[in-house]
Design an enzyme around this catalytic site. Sequence first.
Site, PDB file in Angstrom:
ATOM      1  N   ASP A 188      -7.918  -5.392   0.150  1.00  9.98           N
ATOM      2  CA  ASP A 188      -8.406  -6.221  -0.946  1.00  9.98           C
ATOM      3  C   ASP A 188      -8.067  -7.697  -0.799  1.00  9.98           C
ATOM      4  O   ASP A 188      -8.548  -8.528  -1.560  1.00  9.98           O
ATOM      5  CB  ASP A 188      -7.834  -5.712  -2.279  1.00  9.98           C
ATOM      6  CG  ASP A 188      -8.336  -4.323  -2.579  1.00  9.98           C
ATOM      7  OD1 ASP A 188      -9.538  -4.101  -2.406  1.00  9.98           O
ATOM      8  OD2 ASP A 188      -7.528  -3.465  -2.968  1.00  9.98           O
TER       9      ASP A 188
ATOM     10  N   HIS B  38       0.846  -1.189   0.000  1.00 10.68           N
ATOM     11  CA  HIS B  38       0.000   0.000   0.000  1.00 10.68           C
ATOM     12  C   HIS B  38       0.875   1.230   0.000  1.00 10.68           C
ATOM     13  O   HIS B  38       1.931   1.231   0.621  1.00 10.68           O
ATOM     14  CB  HIS B  38      -0.913   0.010   1.247  1.00 10.68           C
ATOM     15  CG  HIS B  38      -2.065   0.929   1.113  1.00 10.68           C
ATOM     16  ND1 HIS B  38      -1.973   2.262   1.405  1.00 10.68           N
ATOM     17  CD2 HIS B  38      -3.333   0.709   0.685  1.00 10.68           C
ATOM     18  CE1 HIS B  38      -3.133   2.830   1.165  1.00 10.68           C
ATOM     19  NE2 HIS B  38      -3.977   1.916   0.726  1.00 10.68           N
TER      20      HIS B  38
HETATM   21  N1  ACO Z   1       4.162  -7.580  -4.695  1.00  8.36           N
HETATM   22  C1  ACO Z   1       5.480  -7.529  -4.928  1.00  8.36           C
HETATM   23  N2  ACO Z   1       6.227  -6.415  -4.826  1.00  8.36           N
HETATM   24  C2  ACO Z   1       5.585  -5.274  -4.476  1.00  8.36           C
HETATM   25  C3  ACO Z   1       4.196  -5.262  -4.218  1.00  8.36           C
HETATM   26  C4  ACO Z   1       3.486  -6.470  -4.338  1.00  8.36           C
HETATM   27  N3  ACO Z   1       2.166  -6.500  -4.114  1.00  8.36           N
HETATM   28  N4  ACO Z   1       3.832  -3.991  -3.899  1.00  8.36           N
HETATM   29  C5  ACO Z   1       4.935  -3.242  -3.963  1.00  8.36           C
HETATM   30  N5  ACO Z   1       5.994  -4.029  -4.310  1.00  8.36           N
HETATM   31  C6  ACO Z   1       7.388  -3.566  -4.441  1.00  8.36           C
HETATM   32  C7  ACO Z   1       7.554  -2.708  -5.681  1.00  8.36           C
HETATM   33  O1  ACO Z   1       7.920  -3.488  -6.807  1.00  8.36           O
HETATM   34  C8  ACO Z   1       8.648  -1.759  -5.255  1.00  8.36           C
HETATM   35  O2  ACO Z   1       9.872  -2.442  -5.373  1.00  8.36           O
HETATM   36  P1  ACO Z   1      11.232  -1.624  -5.681  1.00  8.36           P
HETATM   37  O3  ACO Z   1      11.427  -0.693  -4.521  1.00  8.36           O
HETATM   38  O4  ACO Z   1      12.271  -2.699  -5.739  1.00  8.36           O
HETATM   39  O5  ACO Z   1      11.016  -0.922  -6.975  1.00  8.36           O
HETATM   40  C9  ACO Z   1       8.385  -1.545  -3.766  1.00  8.36           C
HETATM   41  O6  ACO Z   1       7.663  -2.715  -3.334  1.00  8.36           O
HETATM   42  C10 ACO Z   1       7.542  -0.317  -3.468  1.00  8.36           C
HETATM   43  O7  ACO Z   1       6.353  -0.407  -4.209  1.00  8.36           O
HETATM   44  P2  ACO Z   1       5.725   0.740  -5.062  1.00  8.36           P
HETATM   45  O8  ACO Z   1       4.993   0.152  -6.217  1.00  8.36           O
HETATM   46  O9  ACO Z   1       6.733   1.798  -5.331  1.00  8.36           O
HETATM   47  O10 ACO Z   1       4.703   1.301  -4.015  1.00  8.36           O
HETATM   48  P3  ACO Z   1       3.520   2.200  -4.364  1.00  8.36           P
HETATM   49  O11 ACO Z   1       3.196   2.936  -3.137  1.00  8.36           O
HETATM   50  O12 ACO Z   1       3.767   3.013  -5.588  1.00  8.36           O
HETATM   51  O13 ACO Z   1       2.368   1.148  -4.748  1.00  8.36           O
HETATM   52  C11 ACO Z   1       0.593  -0.365  -4.628  1.00  8.36           C
HETATM   53  C12 ACO Z   1       1.438   0.682  -3.882  1.00  8.36           C
HETATM   54  C13 ACO Z   1       0.166   0.167  -5.995  1.00  8.36           C
HETATM   55  C14 ACO Z   1      -0.647  -0.659  -3.826  1.00  8.36           C
HETATM   56  C15 ACO Z   1       1.448  -1.637  -4.801  1.00  8.36           C
HETATM   57  O14 ACO Z   1       1.832  -2.133  -3.529  1.00  8.36           O
HETATM   58  C16 ACO Z   1       0.719  -2.723  -5.576  1.00  8.36           C
HETATM   59  O15 ACO Z   1       0.693  -2.683  -6.804  1.00  8.36           O
HETATM   60  N6  ACO Z   1       0.090  -3.722  -4.874  1.00  8.36           N
HETATM   61  C17 ACO Z   1      -0.670  -4.735  -5.525  1.00  8.36           C
HETATM   62  C18 ACO Z   1      -2.019  -4.194  -5.952  1.00  8.36           C
HETATM   63  C19 ACO Z   1      -2.938  -3.951  -4.799  1.00  8.36           C
HETATM   64  O16 ACO Z   1      -3.135  -4.786  -3.930  1.00  8.36           O
HETATM   65  N7  ACO Z   1      -3.575  -2.754  -4.813  1.00  8.36           N
HETATM   66  C20 ACO Z   1      -4.571  -2.363  -3.795  1.00  8.36           C
HETATM   67  C21 ACO Z   1      -4.117  -1.201  -3.003  1.00  8.36           C
HETATM   68  S1  ACO Z   1      -5.254  -0.850  -1.736  1.00  8.36           S
HETATM   69  C22 ACO Z   1      -6.507  -0.021  -2.499  1.00  8.36           C
HETATM   70  O17 ACO Z   1      -6.377   0.631  -3.474  1.00  8.36           O
HETATM   71  C23 ACO Z   1      -7.761  -0.114  -1.866  1.00  8.36           C
END
Ligand code: ACO
Length: 439
Positions: free
Chosen positions: A370, A312
Amino acid sequence: MPRKTSSNNKSAKLTINNKTYDLPVYDSTAGEPVIDISGLHSQAKVFTYDPGFTSTASCESKITFIDGEKGILRYRGYDIEELAKKSDFIEVVNLLIYGDLPNKEQLKKYKKLITRHTLLHEQIINFFQGFRRDAHPMAMMVGVMGALSSFYQDSLDIGDAHQRQEATRRIVAKSATIGAMAYKYSIGQAFVSPKNNLTFSENFLHMCFSNTAESFKVSPIISKAMDTIFILHADHEQNASTSTVRLAGSSGANPFACIAAGVSSLWGPAHGGANQAALEMLEEIGHSKNIRKFINKAKDKKDPFKLMGFGHRVYKNYDPRAKILKRICQKVLNHVGIKNDPILKLAIDLEKIALKEKYFIEKKLYPNVDFYSGIILKAIGFPPEMFTVIFAIARTAGWTAQWTEMIEDPIQKIGRPRQLYTGQNNLKYGAKRSKKNTR
Ligand code: ACO
């Protein structure tokens, strides 16, 4: 313009080319202070750069507070855990929109007002007929929500407080009817009219699962679970869809059009679409013995796969909403007679393994709202395509509250970010043509 409510006479200093600028700093009532850079461009002729708004507060708000490090979520100062236990969705809507809990009389009146607006204009039935039967219900949700502006023209004047309130009530009440109609249309059944003697959640379940031949008996455990899902998804401060609603509204667009923009933004798999994606991912993993393979995929930088329902932008701790849903999940499954659901077992195993993994610990990736909601909604009887629709119905509460707060904010102006331009300059027309074959 400095904020009277939060100004603390502190300032931050920024030095650019040996010239120092004083930037006002405002205290929050909870959470981090904020540096006001709104005058920076006029003084220093620079913009700030913050893709994805990771360090930018786009507005002042009194609605929702999140402490992502501690895993705290509060609506108007009330902890989400307490609201989920003691309140109901319509009271939470009222709290979000008006700022404090209603008294008994106010709540009774508000529930009646919302109930009065659950019906849709008959002409909307024709509107639905224009969609393909296999359309995603979110596509119908976006289209019909926007179309409400053509049906309810007496609540489009955003300068009139009464019309604004009428619009918020219409949006919250009608979103459940639209969501249920989208579901019925996609399964080829006749639309079911709302029943005003039922609560908001019971009525939604009735409109989805009753049919012309049979009335759906709403059990208290299922309606409480549904209501809790609505409460937990009601608001989440300046997330992508809420920011979309505010940005659309900042131009003066009507509330129905703004909420339709929010529904579109919510649809994406990185946001509200993640509940559908999380359940589909669990089904793809299939068995606990395959978890390792999928964890390795999630860790692999070259693989776009992410563990859906994990991570998140704000929570760097367990999402408090996921904690509540994990508890409800078992209750609902027991109630519908699924004692040992393989998908729930898989989810619990996956959570256990991921939370011990260095990659997830270091990046502070925990289950989000989720992760468990899809399992509950599936057990209630909803297909995965409806999960994001249900999220959207709940979020109409937060969107309308945030939109109202923005319209009533005296320093509100049109949202208009700037950019770091890195394109070409001063070309003479025709002097240069593309040699690539990729367009
Ligand atoms: N699985 C694996 N790796 C992940 C995940 C995941 N679910 N989420 C983040 N990471 C990693 C990223 O690849 C990134 O790695 P890096 O630093 O090596 O580049 C690091 O963790 C940070 O993640 P970001 O994507 O930069 O974090 P951001 O805050 O931009 O994204 C998000 C948050 C979009 C929710 C992301 O965690 C994700 O895509 N999760 C899966 C989708 C999801 O469950 N979304 C629901 C969110 S809650 C809602 O909207 C109600």
